[in-house]
Write an enzyme that holds these catalytic residues in place. Structure first.
Site, PDB file in Angstrom:
ATOM      1  N   LYS A  71       0.853  -1.189   0.000  1.00 51.05           N
ATOM      2  CA  LYS A  71       0.000   0.000   0.000  1.00 51.05           C
ATOM      3  C   LYS A  71       0.886   1.236   0.000  1.00 51.05           C
ATOM      4  O   LYS A  71       1.726   1.412   0.875  1.00 51.05           O
ATOM      5  CB  LYS A  71      -0.894   0.001   1.240  1.00 51.05           C
ATOM      6  CG  LYS A  71      -1.702   1.283   1.431  1.00 51.05           C
ATOM      7  CD  LYS A  71      -2.426   1.301   2.774  1.00 51.05           C
ATOM      8  CE  LYS A  71      -3.077   2.649   3.044  1.00 51.05           C
ATOM      9  NZ  LYS A  71      -3.722   2.707   4.381  1.00 51.05           N
ATOM     10  N   ASP A 119      -2.367  10.611   3.297  1.00 50.26           N
ATOM     11  CA  ASP A 119      -3.760  10.235   3.488  1.00 50.26           C
ATOM     12  C   ASP A 119      -4.482  11.258   4.348  1.00 50.26           C
ATOM     13  O   ASP A 119      -4.331  11.286   5.567  1.00 50.26           O
ATOM     14  CB  ASP A 119      -3.847   8.851   4.158  1.00 50.26           C
ATOM     15  CG  ASP A 119      -5.284   8.396   4.331  1.00 50.26           C
ATOM     16  OD1 ASP A 119      -6.169   8.949   3.647  1.00 50.26           O
ATOM     17  OD2 ASP A 119      -5.520   7.482   5.142  1.00 50.26           O
ATOM     18  N   LYS A 123     -10.028  13.093   7.896  1.00 50.47           N
ATOM     19  CA  LYS A 123      -9.550  12.726   9.228  1.00 50.47           C
ATOM     20  C   LYS A 123      -9.661  13.927  10.161  1.00 50.47           C
ATOM     21  O   LYS A 123      -9.432  15.068   9.747  1.00 50.47           O
ATOM     22  CB  LYS A 123      -8.086  12.272   9.170  1.00 50.47           C
ATOM     23  CG  LYS A 123      -7.845  10.965   8.450  1.00 50.47           C
ATOM     24  CD  LYS A 123      -6.362  10.630   8.445  1.00 50.47           C
ATOM     25  CE  LYS A 123      -6.082   9.355   7.670  1.00 50.47           C
ATOM     26  NZ  LYS A 123      -6.617   8.161   8.346  1.00 50.47           N
ATOM     27  N   ASP A 150       1.731   6.595   5.368  1.00 48.55           N
ATOM     28  CA  ASP A 150       0.739   5.634   4.876  1.00 48.55           C
ATOM     29  C   ASP A 150       1.212   4.888   3.622  1.00 48.55           C
ATOM     30  O   ASP A 150       0.462   4.107   3.053  1.00 48.55           O
ATOM     31  CB  ASP A 150      -0.590   6.340   4.602  1.00 48.55           C
ATOM     32  CG  ASP A 150      -1.789   5.442   4.869  1.00 48.55           C
ATOM     33  OD1 ASP A 150      -1.637   4.438   5.574  1.00 48.55           O
ATOM     34  OD2 ASP A 150      -2.886   5.752   4.359  1.00 48.55           O
ATOM     35  N   ASP A 190     -11.947   7.120   3.731  1.00 45.23           N
ATOM     36  CA  ASP A 190     -10.742   6.903   4.526  1.00 45.23           C
ATOM     37  C   ASP A 190     -10.388   5.430   4.627  1.00 45.23           C
ATOM     38  O   ASP A 190      -9.375   5.070   5.217  1.00 45.23           O
ATOM     39  CB  ASP A 190     -10.907   7.512   5.924  1.00 45.23           C
ATOM     40  CG  ASP A 190      -9.584   7.676   6.649  1.00 45.23           C
ATOM     41  OD1 ASP A 190      -8.542   7.745   5.959  1.00 45.23           O
ATOM     42  OD2 ASP A 190      -9.587   7.727   7.890  1.00 45.23           O
ATOM     43  N   GLU A 193      -9.350   3.709   2.170  1.00 44.75           N
ATOM     44  CA  GLU A 193      -8.864   3.759   0.785  1.00 44.75           C
ATOM     45  C   GLU A 193      -7.776   2.743   0.488  1.00 44.75           C
ATOM     46  O   GLU A 193      -7.594   2.330  -0.661  1.00 44.75           O
ATOM     47  CB  GLU A 193      -8.359   5.167   0.472  1.00 44.75           C
ATOM     48  CG  GLU A 193      -6.916   5.480   0.874  1.00 44.75           C
ATOM     49  CD  GLU A 193      -6.654   5.393   2.367  1.00 44.75           C
ATOM     50  OE1 GLU A 193      -5.520   5.056   2.749  1.00 44.75           O
ATOM     51  OE2 GLU A 193      -7.574   5.659   3.159  1.00 44.75           O
ATOM     52  N   ARG A 237      -7.465  -0.380   1.121  1.00 42.54           N
ATOM     53  CA  ARG A 237      -7.975  -1.650   0.594  1.00 42.54           C
ATOM     54  C   ARG A 237      -8.399  -1.528  -0.867  1.00 42.54           C
ATOM     55  O   ARG A 237      -8.410  -2.527  -1.597  1.00 42.54           O
ATOM     56  CB  ARG A 237      -9.133  -2.142   1.474  1.00 42.54           C
ATOM     57  CG  ARG A 237     -10.347  -1.264   1.513  1.00 42.54           C
ATOM     58  CD  ARG A 237     -11.252  -1.551   2.710  1.00 42.54           C
ATOM     59  NE  ARG A 237     -10.632  -1.089   3.953  1.00 42.54           N
ATOM     60  CZ  ARG A 237     -11.178  -1.262   5.153  1.00 42.54           C
ATOM     61  NH1 ARG A 237     -12.332  -1.905   5.270  1.00 42.54           N
ATOM     62  NH2 ARG A 237     -10.567  -0.805   6.227  1.00 42.54           N
TER      63      ARG A 237
END
Length: 511
Positions: free
Chosen positions: A273, A278, A285, A296, A355, A357, A359
């Site tokens: 990933k 993010d 967030k 991230d 959020d 995201e 996956r």
């Protein structure tokens, strides 16, 4: 980068800024300290009273403890640095590799500003040499690219990292000893490269910049690199990656790194990933949760570093690394809660929370990896806060569609000193992701959210392919103070586990 050398020189005659020794509590429940093997000459120079002297100075032998004292008369090094090993030796008198790795890391950090340190820690076998070498390199790490003097900058205490670590007891002409040093150097240098990437501010490390770094490394180490830009992603139907990256001015990328060996009998795929920043997207967030979100992309950094390390080591296994790179930002073009994305596999996903995201980008990359029919796929991701709540900040969770493979990964992580824990994939949690609109939603039940994310990813793994998911959300970024060989900031979590998996696979010891 700290230079590593092996030395058979006597401790007294070696010119260095310091001699590092190990101490621990007396064995068999006895009171006081015990000086660990490797420091016999130092202890003898103190007339056998070194342990007592260290006790007087407050030493207890606890892990991470450092005690400094003047070297004895006649030594060419002016300083002795005693570092606590914490753990007791085993029944054969040997110390755990991780205890040595951590002790060497603590000592290297304590000796910042020094030109050379001699490590007189217990060297019972080749594994000990590798552990000490790795710990010293990882412990001496410093991220200084953004300090006033760039690469010549010093740490916050005004000291440059330790320049050279000489491992006493290591034989420079011994093939196994040299191989251990070379392995430690390759793994630690690439792990530190991953740390650099994680620590780089997101205004300088967007998907395009990350892809360019991967291309440069590929040329240097003989790795084939293919980069899919936003046009190629759109043509290929990578709706997950495009959806996540659609709100940013920095377009997404999917990077494929292919390392091949003419002697390989197995093929591994590593998927990372790579959300270079993010914000949470439209599901923004809250304040206090986005300041460290440059990390991230730690999963992609781990995959990148592991593939390059495997190439440097010449492992006899084919490895394909997939870096799913995007920046998750809110804007007029960002994906919205309620939108439906068509993934690369053809499956549709209703986005309930932007959020969640990671996956989505991983789903596309997992399906792309599956098309090549590798023997196994391992994805690595800072995926869920739920996993941090479950396992804390130093342990990553391991989920898999094969129990034996999950066990092998946990054992490999323990072997290299990375803490992990096997986690289940409960089938009853899958129903929570049912969507009235699409094939699946990107959110399910809140409780067990880390396991729900694993179940989502499983939907995008090709039939019959062994797969595991490493959720490194906890250990990927250390917001506290340094410990052992782990610095503040990016840690490089997952790199050593992936490299060890590759080594085991090349040796025929993994499936």
């Amino acid at each position: 980068m700290t230079a590593l050398t092996l030395s058979t020189a006597a401790a007294a005659g070696l010119r260095a800024d310091a001699i590092v020794i190990g101490v621990t509590k007396s064995p068999k429940g006895g009171k006081g300290l015990a000086v660990a093997p490797g420091a016999e000459a130092v202890d003898s120079a103190y007339d056998g009273r070194l342990a007592g002297l260290l006790e007087t100075l407050g030493a207890s032998g606890a892990e991470g403890e450092v005690t400094k004292l003047p070297a004895p008369s006649g030594f060419k090094s002016p300083l002795v640095v005693a570092v606590g090993l914490g753990a007791q030796p085993d029944k054969d008198g040997e110390y755990d590799a991780e205890a040595l790795r951590r002790a060497a890391g603590v000592a290297a950090r304590a000796l910042s500003g020094s030109k050379k340190a001699a490590f007189a820690l217990p060297v019972a076998d080749v594994a000990a040499i590798g552990a000490i070498a790795e710990g010293a390199l990882l412990g001496a790490y410093s991220f200084d690219a953004y300090k006033e003097n760039g690469k010549n900058a010093k740490d916050k205490n005004g000291k440059a990292p330790l320049a050279e670590a000489a491992i006493l007891g290591g034989k420079p002409r011994d093939k196994e000893h040299k191989a251990a040093l070379e392995r430690a150097t390759a793994v630690a240098e690439e792990l530190n490269r991953a740390r650099d990437l994680i620590n780089t501010p997101p205004n300088d490390l967007n998907p395009e910049a990350f892809a360019a770094i991967a291309q440069a490394a590929g040329k240097e180490h003989g790795i084939k690199v293919q980069v899919l830009d936003e046009k190629a992603l759109a043509k290929g139907g990578y709706g997950g990656i495009l959806g996540v990256g659609g709100g940013s001015a920095s377009a997404p990328r999917l990077v494929k790194l292919s390392y091949t060996s003419s002697k390989a009998k197995k093929h591994l795929a590593f998927v990372g990933k790579g959300i270079t920043y993010d914000s949470g997207g439209i599901s923004l967030k809250p304040a206090g949760h986005n300041e460290t979100m440059k990390c991230d992309m730690s999963g992609a950094a781990a995959v990148f570093a592991a593939v390059v390390a495997a190439a440097r080591l010449g492992l006899e296994v084919n490895i394909t690394g997939w870096l799913a790179l995007a920046e998750n930002m809110p804007s007029g073009s960002a994906v919205r809660p309620g939108d439906v994305l068509r993934m690369y596999s053809g499956k549709t996903v209703e986005v309930l929370n932007t959020d969640a995201e990671g996956r989505l980008v991983l789903g596309d990359a997992l399906w792309a990896a599956s098309e090549e029919k590798p023997d196994a796929i391992v994805d690595v991701a800072t995926l869920t806060g739920a996993m941090v709540l479950a396992l804390g900040n130093r342990t990553f969770g391991v989920m898999a569609n094969d129990d034996a493979f999950r066990t092998a990964i946990v054992e490999a992580s323990e072997e290299v000193g990375e803490e992990s824990w096997p986690m289940p994939l409960p089938e009853h949690l899958r129903k929570g992701m049912d969507s009235p609109t699409a094939d699946i939603a990107n959110m399910g039940e809140r409780m067990g959210g880390g396991l729900v994310a694993g179940l989502f990813l499983r939907e995008f793994v090709g039939e019959g392919i062994t797969w595991a998911h490493l959720d490194i959300a906890g250990p990927a970024f250390n917001e506290g103070g340094p410990f052992g060989y782990t610095p503040k900031g990016g840690t490089g979590s997952g790199v050593r586990t992936l490299v060890r998996l590759a080594e085991l696979t090349a040796a025929g010891d993994l499936g």
